[in-house]
Design a protein around this motif. Structure first.
Motif, mmCIF file in Angstrom:
data_model
loop_
_atom_site.group_PDB
_atom_site.id
_atom_site.type_symbol
_atom_site.label_atom_id
_atom_site.label_comp_id
_atom_site.label_asym_id
_atom_site.label_seq_id
_atom_site.Cartn_x
_atom_site.Cartn_y
_atom_site.Cartn_z
ATOM 1 N N ARG A 7 -47.994 -27.010 40.955
ATOM 2 C CA ARG A 7 -47.005 -27.413 41.960
ATOM 3 C C ARG A 7 -45.705 -27.734 41.255
ATOM 4 O O ARG A 7 -45.300 -28.885 41.178
ATOM 5 N N GLU A 8 -45.106 -26.700 40.727
ATOM 6 C CA GLU A 8 -43.844 -26.865 40.027
ATOM 7 C C GLU A 8 -42.998 -25.623 40.250
ATOM 8 O O GLU A 8 -43.479 -24.501 40.133
ATOM 9 N N LEU A 9 -41.748 -25.839 40.574
ATOM 10 C CA LEU A 9 -40.831 -24.720 40.763
ATOM 11 C C LEU A 9 -40.328 -24.234 39.414
ATOM 12 O O LEU A 9 -40.237 -25.007 38.460
ATOM 13 N N SER A 10 -39.963 -22.966 39.362
ATOM 14 C CA SER A 10 -39.339 -22.449 38.145
ATOM 15 C C SER A 10 -37.967 -23.118 38.016
ATOM 16 O O SER A 10 -37.426 -23.634 39.004
ATOM 17 N N PRO A 11 -37.372 -23.093 36.820
ATOM 18 C CA PRO A 11 -36.028 -23.684 36.675
ATOM 19 C C PRO A 11 -35.010 -23.088 37.648
ATOM 20 O O PRO A 11 -34.177 -23.809 38.198
ATOM 21 N N GLU A 12 -35.098 -21.782 37.894
ATOM 22 C CA GLU A 12 -34.171 -21.136 38.817
ATOM 23 C C GLU A 12 -34.386 -21.629 40.246
ATOM 24 O O GLU A 12 -33.432 -21.925 40.967
ATOM 25 N N GLN A 13 -35.660 -21.719 40.658
ATOM 26 C CA GLN A 13 -35.972 -22.210 42.002
ATOM 27 C C GLN A 13 -35.524 -23.658 42.165
ATOM 28 O O GLN A 13 -34.986 -24.032 43.204
ATOM 29 N N ARG A 14 -35.781 -24.458 41.141
ATOM 30 C CA ARG A 14 -35.401 -25.874 41.175
ATOM 31 C C ARG A 14 -33.894 -26.016 41.353
ATOM 32 O O ARG A 14 -33.422 -26.758 42.217
ATOM 33 N N ASN A 15 -33.124 -25.281 40.544
ATOM 34 C CA ASN A 15 -31.663 -25.360 40.631
ATOM 35 C C ASN A 15 -31.144 -24.885 41.982
ATOM 36 O O ASN A 15 -30.237 -25.488 42.555
ATOM 37 N N GLU A 16 -31.734 -23.804 42.488
ATOM 38 C CA GLU A 16 -31.320 -23.288 43.789
ATOM 39 C C GLU A 16 -31.591 -24.324 44.891
ATOM 40 O O GLU A 16 -30.733 -24.593 45.735
ATOM 41 N N LEU A 17 -32.770 -24.933 44.866
ATOM 42 C CA LEU A 17 -33.112 -25.936 45.867
ATOM 43 C C LEU A 17 -32.201 -27.155 45.750
ATOM 44 O O LEU A 17 -31.694 -27.657 46.760
ATOM 45 N N LEU A 18 -31.970 -27.625 44.541
ATOM 46 C CA LEU A 18 -31.094 -28.783 44.350
ATOM 47 C C LEU A 18 -29.683 -28.499 44.861
ATOM 48 O O LEU A 18 -29.049 -29.371 45.465
ATOM 49 N N ASN A 19 -29.204 -27.280 44.650
ATOM 50 C CA ASN A 19 -27.874 -26.910 45.147
ATOM 51 C C ASN A 19 -27.831 -26.921 46.678
ATOM 52 O O ASN A 19 -26.857 -27.391 47.274
ATOM 53 N N ALA A 46 -37.055 -36.406 38.451
ATOM 54 C CA ALA A 46 -38.141 -37.183 37.847
ATOM 55 C C ALA A 46 -39.465 -36.962 38.579
ATOM 56 O O ALA A 46 -40.517 -37.401 38.104
ATOM 57 N N ASN A 47 -39.424 -36.292 39.729
ATOM 58 C CA ASN A 47 -40.622 -36.049 40.542
ATOM 59 C C ASN A 47 -40.705 -34.579 40.952
ATOM 60 O O ASN A 47 -40.517 -34.243 42.129
ATOM 61 N N PRO A 48 -40.997 -33.677 40.003
ATOM 62 C CA PRO A 48 -40.993 -32.247 40.316
ATOM 63 C C PRO A 48 -41.991 -31.850 41.405
ATOM 64 O O PRO A 48 -41.756 -30.883 42.130
ATOM 65 N N ASP A 49 -43.078 -32.608 41.566
ATOM 66 C CA ASP A 49 -44.026 -32.299 42.639
ATOM 67 C C ASP A 49 -43.371 -32.486 44.003
ATOM 68 O O ASP A 49 -43.642 -31.742 44.945
ATOM 69 N N LYS A 50 -42.473 -33.451 44.115
ATOM 70 C CA LYS A 50 -41.778 -33.683 45.384
ATOM 71 C C LYS A 50 -40.795 -32.554 45.674
ATOM 72 O O LYS A 50 -40.567 -32.201 46.831
ATOM 73 N N LEU A 51 -40.222 -31.975 44.622
ATOM 74 C CA LEU A 51 -39.351 -30.809 44.813
ATOM 75 C C LEU A 51 -40.150 -29.658 45.421
ATOM 76 O O LEU A 51 -39.645 -28.909 46.264
ATOM 77 N N TRP A 52 -41.388 -29.506 44.990
ATOM 78 C CA TRP A 52 -42.271 -28.464 45.537
ATOM 79 C C TRP A 52 -42.414 -28.655 47.048
ATOM 80 O O TRP A 52 -42.285 -27.722 47.823
ATOM 81 N N ALA A 116 -50.379 -31.520 55.945
ATOM 82 C CA ALA A 116 -51.176 -31.939 54.785
ATOM 83 C C ALA A 116 -51.059 -30.926 53.652
ATOM 84 O O ALA A 116 -50.897 -31.308 52.485
ATOM 85 N N GLU A 117 -51.109 -29.637 53.983
ATOM 86 C CA GLU A 117 -50.963 -28.586 52.974
ATOM 87 C C GLU A 117 -49.598 -28.662 52.301
ATOM 88 O O GLU A 117 -49.460 -28.365 51.119
ATOM 89 N N MET A 118 -48.585 -29.051 53.063
ATOM 90 C CA MET A 118 -47.219 -29.123 52.547
ATOM 91 C C MET A 118 -46.933 -30.441 51.826
ATOM 92 O O MET A 118 -45.885 -30.588 51.211
ATOM 93 N N GLY A 119 -47.837 -31.411 51.936
ATOM 94 C CA GLY A 119 -47.627 -32.702 51.284
ATOM 95 C C GLY A 119 -46.641 -33.599 52.012
ATOM 96 O O GLY A 119 -46.014 -34.462 51.401
ATOM 97 N N ILE A 120 -46.497 -33.403 53.328
ATOM 98 C CA ILE A 120 -45.562 -34.201 54.117
ATOM 99 C C ILE A 120 -46.309 -34.863 55.269
ATOM 100 O O ILE A 120 -47.469 -34.547 55.540
#
Length: 189
Positions: A7-19, A46-52, A116-120
């Motif tokens: 449950r971790e985004l790639s660096p590119e996915q993470r940056n795109e989502l943060l933007n 600090a919480n990459p699982d939450k980014l997922w 539940a599957e989405m963690g929300i």
């Protein structure tokens, strides 16, 4: 595509989502007055699982945004802030028991299972009403909300929408589903 094993985004996915999240944060300051994006971003990083989980909210059309900060827990609170109930989370029975009670034409999933599957978490009625203080949501759609156990035991489930500039709470059988009804979620980071 997401990596299925972690449950971790790639660096590119993470940056795109943060933007995307930053742009939405800056565009809708009325939703989080007094909060600073740099602090939100630091918490997210600090919480990459939450980014997922936020990415799942985004990918299903929820347009998650910060709507508050819990001083007791130090957590930022995100809600789905799409104008209408998220497109990728509609046509769902309320929960598994409702789904199983259908004799035919079962939808692909349920709101509770998908959350539940989405963690929300599904919004409560109170959270839904808080969201409606930040804008006008669900003018054409409706959203399942958490349902008290005593109502659920009797086969019912609750949903909300906004019509006539008023937020309404309704009931329906948990087995029902409609193309215009989905669910909104919350996530604490």
């Amino acid at each position: 595509m997401k990596q299925a094993d972690r449950r971790e985004l790639s660096p590119e996915q993470r940056n795109e989502l943060l933007n995307v999240l930053k742009a939405r944060f800056e565009k809708n300051r009325n939703r989080h007055q007094g909060l600073d994006w740099a602090n939100v971003q630091a918490k997210l990083e600090a919480n990459p699982d939450k980014l997922w989980f936020l990415d799942d909210m985004e990918m299903t059309g929820g347009e998650p945004d910060v709507v508050g900060y819990d001083k007791e827990t130090g957590e930022y609170v995100f809600y789905d802030c799409s104008a209408e109930s998220p497109k990728g989370r509609r046509s769902l029975c309320f929960d598994r028991a409702g789904w199983e009670s259908r004799k035919e034409y079962k939808p692909e999933n349920t709101a509770m299972d998908m959350a539940a599957e989405m963690g929300i978490e599904l919004l409560t009625e109170e959270q839904y009403r808080e969201l409606q203080q930040l804008g006008k949501f669900d003018l054409k759609t409706s959203s399942w909300v958490k349902t008290p156990a005593e109502i659920r035991k009797l086969g019912g489930a609750l949903f909300c929408d906004r019509r006539y500039d008023t937020v309404f709470l309704y009931h329906n059988g948990a087995e029902s589903y409609y193309a215009a009804r989905g669910f909104r979620g919350s996530l604490r980071v």
